[in-house]
Design an enzyme around this catalytic site. Structure first.
Site, PDB file in Angstrom:
ATOM      1  CB  CYS A   2      -0.916  -0.210   1.048  1.00 13.29           C
ATOM      2  SG  CYS A   2      -2.033  -1.463   1.127  1.00 13.29           S
ATOM      3  CG  HIS A  38      -1.776   4.614   5.166  1.00 13.39           C
ATOM      4  ND1 HIS A  38      -1.545   4.345   3.778  1.00 13.39           N
ATOM      5  CD2 HIS A  38      -1.864   3.378   5.558  1.00 13.39           C
ATOM      6  CE1 HIS A  38      -1.552   3.126   3.438  1.00 13.39           C
ATOM      7  NE2 HIS A  38      -1.690   2.428   4.622  1.00 13.39           N
ATOM      8  CD  GLU A  82      -1.014   8.208   9.047  1.00 10.75           C
ATOM      9  OE1 GLU A  82      -0.806   8.779   7.817  1.00 10.75           O
ATOM     10  OE2 GLU A  82      -2.251   7.273   8.647  1.00 10.75           O
ATOM     11  CE  LYS A 137      -5.482   4.205   2.259  1.00  7.41           C
ATOM     12  NZ  LYS A 137      -4.590   5.561   2.292  1.00  7.41           N
ATOM     13  CG  HIS A 158      -6.566   0.793   1.519  1.00  9.34           C
ATOM     14  ND1 HIS A 158      -5.564   1.181   0.538  1.00  9.34           N
ATOM     15  CD2 HIS A 158      -5.722   0.412   2.499  1.00  9.34           C
ATOM     16  CE1 HIS A 158      -4.579   1.392   1.110  1.00  9.34           C
ATOM     17  NE2 HIS A 158      -4.346   0.471   2.243  1.00  9.34           N
ATOM     18  CG  PHE A 198       0.321  -6.051   4.426  1.00  4.06           C
ATOM     19  CD1 PHE A 198      -0.224  -4.983   5.224  1.00  4.06           C
ATOM     20  CD2 PHE A 198      -0.577  -7.071   3.863  1.00  4.06           C
ATOM     21  CE1 PHE A 198      -1.585  -5.103   5.793  1.00  4.06           C
ATOM     22  CE2 PHE A 198      -1.799  -7.243   4.370  1.00  4.06           C
ATOM     23  CZ  PHE A 198      -2.476  -6.405   5.288  1.00  4.06           C
TER      24      PHE A 198
END
Length: 412
Positions: free
Chosen positions: A163, A302, A313, A334, A339, A398
């Site tokens: 991502c 994010h 975050e 998002k 996402h 990831f």
């Protein structure tokens, strides 16, 4: 001396529509593209919502004979590139195309092809698969296909960092131009992983929402958030060396001035619990731009709407900005786009640049219940007119991949 790098064209395909203008208009209004999943039968899945594309016509962008040889993620990439070139008004026939490159990534690649061709193999046996199976599923076919379609012979590569993919692709493309190795770069990300097996596998991670109501499914930074919503699409930018853009009197949308990239080196899925990698990554981007942290006024986070990401975050932002963190506007778009995995950062970079250009910060929608661990300014539910000079866009993936882009409102 490093070259200055500007953005002169953009293209978006997402659940919110096709084309940057259409998508940006809905983002400003806080309109969500998240709906009940209809792309395949959602019976038995723990998640039943998605940000799926419903009205995209590939024949508007690609010749029919090529479509059978091309996975959807490549279709989205080519379509967005065409839109971005149209917006940039660059005349390719007048350019040295050996000085125009492509860095476009995807997190998953041709998953649709893999699943369909696996079914062919199981039903019909060896030798019955399409001869285009391998070229269709390979992730590098996105930048390759773009180069072939538009005759771009410059620097070309594919980034795959889950991502964080789009942010890495854009950052790498920025550096290619900054060091003088290209005049123009096509960059961003594309993803078409809304497929039965991919969706099932993400359900198994328990990272996706189990809320069936599309209006409440994606709630970044909200105390009641319970997972991300999977989306699909692409976001492509045309980056250009400043003097090259000025020489052709291009319409300059914004400027990219910093890039940070690192790894948590902690876990294959979970972020570092204190947001250490994210913090260091944002600091790297700020240092690369040669500015002070307190000059940044906005962050496109994010912000996945998972318990772990939003807290870590927030911790990272606090550690980067200290007291100034309370004065930085933060939003997770998002909440509207879902996402898009490897394509997320492409769309979010475009939104960030437009936020600077227009002096309008998009909202984080569906924010209802504050979380004591997420206590910053998340531009809740309604956008805000604010003049900002610098903004960050974060992408975390990831494997612990982190990539942060730093944009500046353009001024000669």
């Amino acid at each position: 001396m490093n070259k200055r790098v500007v953005i002169t064209g953009t293209g978006i395909i997402s659940s919110l529509g096709t084309g940057t203008e259409a998508v940006w208009s809905k983002v400003k209004q806080g309109i969500s593209g998240i709906t009940t999943l209809t792309k395949f039968d959602n019976t038995g899945y723990s998640t039943k919502v998605a940000a799926e594309i419903r009205n995209f016509s590939p024949l508007d962008f690609i010749q029919k004979k090529e479509l059978k040889k091309m996975d959807q993620f490549c279709q989205y990439a080519i379509a967005c590139t065409r839109l971005a070139f149209e917006e940039s008004k660059i005349c390719l026939e007048e350019e040295d195309r050996s000085r125009i490159g492509v860095i476009v990534g995807t997190g998953i690649g041709g998953m649709d092809t893999i699943e369909k061709e696996t079914e062919v193999f199981q039903k019909k046996g060896p030798g019955r698969n399409s001869p285009f199976t391998i070229p269709m599923l390979l992730a590098n076919m996105a930048p390759s296909r773009i180069a072939i379609e538009f005759g771009l012979r410059g620097f070309n590569e594919c980034v795959i960092t889950a991502c964080a993919t789009s942010n890495n692709a854009i950052g790498d493309a920025f550096k290619v131009i900054q060091r003088g190795s290209a005049d123009v770069m096509v960059t961003g990300g594309t993803e078409a992983s809304l497929t039965p097996i991919a969706f099932s596998a993400f359900c198994s991670t328990r990272a996706m929402t189990n809320t069936d109501d599309p209006e409440l499914a994606c709630r970044p930074f909200d105390a009641d958030r319970n997972g991300f919503v999977m989306g699909e699409g692409a976001g492509i930018l045309i980056l250009e060396e400043l003097e090259h853009a000025l020489k052709r009197d291009a319409n300059i949308i914004g400027e990219i001035v910093g890039y940070g990239c690192n790894c948590d080196a902690y876990h294959i899925i979970a972020p570092h619990p204190e947001g250490l990698g994210a913090m260091e990554c944002m600091n790297l981007a700020i240092q690369d731009a040669g500015i002070q942290a307190n000059e940044i006024g906005y962050i496109n986070a994010h912000g996945t709407s998972t318990k772990a990401n939003d807290i870590t975050e927030t911790k990272a932002i606090k550690n980067v900005f200290n007291e100034h963190a309370k004065h930085v506007a933060i939003s997770s778009t998002k909440s509207m786009t879902g996402h898009l995995m490897g394509a997320a950062g492409g769309i979010e970079a475009i939104i960030t640049v437009l936020s600077l250009k227009e002096g309008f910060l998009p909202p984080t929608i569906n924010y209802k219940t504050p979380d004591i661990d997420c206590d910053l300014d998340y531009v809740a539910n309604e956008g805000r007119h604010t003049e900002i000079e610098y903004a960050l866009s974060n992408g975390f993936g990831f494997g612990g991949h982190n990539a942060t882009l730093l944009f500046k409102k353009f001024a000669v």
